[in-house]
Design an enzyme around this catalytic site. Structure first.
Site, PDB file in Angstrom:
ATOM      1  CE  LYS A 579      -2.158  -1.759   3.572  1.00 56.46           C
ATOM      2  NZ  LYS A 579      -2.061  -3.206   3.347  1.00 56.46           N
ATOM      3  CE  LYS A 682      -6.048  -2.438   4.322  1.00 56.44           C
ATOM      4  NZ  LYS A 682      -6.632  -3.576   5.081  1.00 56.44           N
TER       5      LYS A 682
END
Length: 815
Positions: A579, A682
């Site tokens: 990520k 996220k």
């Protein structure tokens, strides 16, 4: 009568010559045979090399001469009975004495003329034919040796071969009418000019010799025996999936030969075309294979494209300037200069504006061409009406060839699209008026990739080869490899995808195999690999330069994510569960997206949010279809959901976290999950997918951990502090229980603002009763205003994360 030609590779050793004898004897059972023989493999190159060395006064030519003499004498001793060796040994030694004299003359004069070059280069065929003729005599065959220099008459000009067919045909007809035998042995390649001086028919001229004889005698076909099963769809040394063609036309064979297919010498076709004499290209080592038939028509070939070929040894010449525009006769002057210098133009392209002309010539003729053109146009150059000729190196020509191409639309589009999708830049394009050939000039480094790309596009069963380079082979990476191995057959049979893993790396080792890594044994191979190096890993992937290359990152490493831009800028797709890159500074995130678009390389990161759940894909489809995202609410941490689903104050909080870590639900550093940083990343990624330009520090984060534990330096210290804070966690749980609520770590995006934190959720909320490590996302949009679009399912774990990466790889394969 049969006419057979055997190339140098078929005559490289005495064992191979015995195999040739078997083939000849099989044909002799049916009819008389004329056999044309090349020099023993590699001899012609040595003969020319010795001449060049002698001209440079380099005495090492004598060692090469001695080596070649020894080689020929050894073949005699291996093939011919001792009692019959005397005469042939004398003949061969006499030929080598003549060669030695010629080389001494070149050495003393320090000069190598074209005439001498032709003379010395023809000795290989004479030597091989003399030895083979004696060998066939020892086999009690009715054989007759004839020197083709007495039969074939040619005129050589600057290495261009012109055969005097009137004299040659009369000579051949007279000879074969007056000399009757079952088996005729003829040296290939050699001839004499009109003045009676020994000459040659050009490199590859043994094919030409056979064709000249077949044309003069009106034979039905010419059988050319070589070391491959005919002409191939592409060079099998560069394209592993290339296969031999059963039938092609004269014109197709000429195009393929002109553009580098070395199986057939282009002038071979000249004496055969009008008489419709077929050429059968066969394999000496597999004589029962059908090979390739070259004839007037290739209607048996059902494909639009017959073959793909290329030329390596070329250079581009470009001349441009305003002084060319609208000037009658400029092109005439340009090409006349090249004609006078005997320079052959391989490819021509001219801009419609008439502002430039670009041509391709043989690499060794480029400087000569530039010098001549600059001199011819020196006045225009001096007045800056045109620029001096520019030479471009390190280029090659690739070409699609096929008779049926002219009746099929869209082939050039498919060709250029396939090349463009693999970042192969096209420097120049040309298409003949017959529409039998589409040629493109590309960088030499891209030739292998281009040939394989086009072969996959036009010849292979509709399938696509994906070449993976995987870094990170821990929990997620190992599961991905297991899934790839398990699904290998399914992907090929059902999806027409051939997925190969060519590179693997962990933090210690890396291993590469350009033919594909054996996934049943990958751990042992990686353990024995070289020391891991991120820069070298990238360099190796770039050097392989393979079509449909994909870099797969299964790590959480910031250092590896920094390399994404390098891969994308080289048209190498990136698939990642890491990520960090997408949650980095917005400028870097945007740069990666721009690079992916600019270089046509996929950048897929579905597993960044929700592991294997189609969260990002769903969001992208909503945005792309014109829907407006009003709000996103989500439980995005499978690890936190697992922790709070399993924590009921009966077991210490740190024990539940340890269990989550053991089962692979958390990052290697569980503090990343429990601190909310992972969830913040996220929701940041989802926000950016909607068009928001948020940074990570714009995400409001409500911590439920103590500041002391957040500042812990390692996992051991972190767990000690969690144990110390147990009363705090019990209090949080008790407050939720008293309100008949569940604890969920929630992320929210609304009106361009995002926040994450622990919340108490009542029993009626969609977030309630999430089991295990499930994730859930609620998309509130213009279309889903009252009832949100919900994506729900397992959102953590190595297996589902690996399956999400696998899905991204398949997505690229289907692209």
């Amino acid at each position: 009568m049969y006419i057979l030609k055997f190339g140098g590779s078929s005559l490289a050793t005495s064992d191979r010559i015995k195999l040739v004898a078997q083939i000849v004897q099989e044909h002799l059972k049916k009819d008389a045979v004329i056999s044309v023989f090349s020099a023993f493999g590699g001899v012609t190159n040595d003969l020319l090399l010795m001449a060049e060395l002698a001209a440079k006064e380099d005495l090492s030519y004598k060692e090469i001469l001695e080596k070649n003499e020894k080689r020929h004498l050894e073949v005699i001793r291996e093939l011919i009975p001792v009692t019959a060796q005397s005469a042939i040994l004398s003949k061969v030694k006499n030929q080598f004495n003549r060669l030695e004299t010629l080389y001494e003359g070149v050495y003393l004069l320090n000069e190598l003329s074209d005439k001498t070059r032709h003379v010395v280069s023809g000795f290989g065929e004479i030597l091989s034919s003399l030895i083979i003729a004696e060998y066939f005599k020892s086999l009690k065959l009715d054989s007759l040796f004839t020197d083709s220099r007495e039969l074939i008459v040619c005129k050589n000009s600057n290495e261009k071969v012109l055969v005097n067919y009137e004299l040659t045909n009369n000579n051949l007809k007279d000879f074969f009418a007056q000399n009757k035998a079952d088996f005729y042995i003829v040296p290939g390649f050699v001839a004499k000019n009109e003045q009676g001086v020994p000459s040659t028919l050009g490199r590859g001229g043994s094919d030409f010799t056979a064709a000249i004889i077949a044309g003069a005698l009106d034979l039905d076909k010419v059988l050319i025996y070589t070391d491959v099963n005919g002409m191939f769809t592409a060079n099998p040394n560069l394209v592993p999936h290339a296969y031999s063609l059963k039938d092609i036309s004269y014109e197709e064979a000429m195009e393929l030969s002109h553009f580098g297919a070395k199986v057939l010498y282009p002038p071979t076709l000249q004496p055969l075309l009008d008489k419709n004499i077929e050429i059968h290209i066969k394999n000496t080592f597999e004589p029962d294979q059908p090979g390739t038939v070259v004839s007037k028509s290739s209607q048996k070939n059902f494909r639009w494209v017959t073959g793909i070929t290329h030329i390596d040894s070329i250079r581009l010449l470009n001349i441009e300037g305003s002084g060319m525009v609208g000037i009658p006769g400029f092109s005439k002057r340009f090409f006349e200069v090249l004609f006078l210098e005997h320079i052959n133009v391989v490819l021509i392209t001219q801009a419609s504006s008439e502002h430039s002309i670009c041509i391709a010539v043989k690499a060794d003729e480029a400087e000569k061409a530039k010098e001549a053109l600059d001199e011819a146009f020196q006045a225009e150059i001096a007045f800056k009406k045109i620029k001096p000729v520019e030479i471009e190196d390190n280029v090659s020509i690739i070409a699609l060839v096929g008779d049926r191409m002219k009746s099929h639309h869209g082939l050039s589009g498919k060709m250029f699209s396939a090349l463009g999708n693999n970042n192969i830049n096209i420097r120049a394009i040309a298409q003949g008026s017959s529409e039998r050939n589409i040629s493109a000039v590309i960088a030499k480094k891209d030739v292998t990739k281009a040939l394989n790309t086009l072969h996959e596009q036009f010849f292979e069963v509709p399938s696509k080869e994906l070449n993976l380079f995987i870094t990170g082979v821990g929990n997620v990476g190992s599961k991905l490899i297991d899934q790839l191995k398990k699904q290998e057959s399914y992907l090929l049979e059902k999806l027409r995808l051939k997925v190969r893993v060519l590179g693997l790396s962990n933090s210690r080792k890396m291993y590469f195999n350009e033919d594909g890594i054996d996934l049943a044994n990958w751990k042992d191979l990686l353990d024995k690999g070289e020391k891991a190096n991120k820069e070298e890993f990238f360099s190796r992937v770039k050097k392989y330069n393979l079509r449909n290359s994909i870099f797969v990152d299964n790590t959480a490493s910031p250092e590896i994510s920094e390399w994404y831009k390098e891969y994308l800028a080289n048209s190498i797709a990136v698939v990642t569960c890491n990520k960090i890159a997408c949650a980095d500074a917005y400028e870097n995130y945007e740069n990666l997206q721009n690079l992916a678009r600019e270089y046509g390389a996929s950048f897929l990161y579905e597993t960044n949010v929700g592991a294997g759940l189609p969260i990002i894909d769903t969001l992208q489809n909503l945005v792309a279809s014109g829907d407006r995202i009003r709000k996103i609410q989500a439980v995005l941490s499978g690890s936190l959901n697992f922790v709070f689903n399993n924590y009921n104050a009966s077991e210490p909080f740190y024990k539940v976290v340890e269990k989550a870590m053991e089962e692979g639900y958390t990052e290697p550093d569980p503090k990343i999950d429990l601190s909310g940083v992972d969830v913040a990343r996220k929701i940041l990624i989802l926000a950016r997918e909607t068009g928001s330009k948020l940074e990570l520090n714009d995400i409001e984060r409500e911590d439920f951990l103590s500041q002391e534990s957040l500042n812990s330096k390692n996992n051991e210290e972190f767990f000690e502090l969690l144990e110390k804070d147990e009363a705090h966690f019990q209090q949080i749980y008790k407050e939720a229980e008293e309100n008949d609520c569940e604890l969920k770590y929630v992320a929210q995006l609304e009106e361009g603002k995002a926040k994450v934190g622990l919340q108490k959720v009542d029993a009626q909320h969609p977030f309630a009763n999430l089991s295990g490590s499930d994730n859930i996302v609620l998309f509130y949009t213009d279309r889903y205003a009252e009832q949100p679009l919900i994506v729900k399912g397992a959102g953590a774990g190595a297996e589902v994360t690996a399956s999400g990466i696998f899905a991204d790889i398949i997505r690229i394969g289907k692209k």
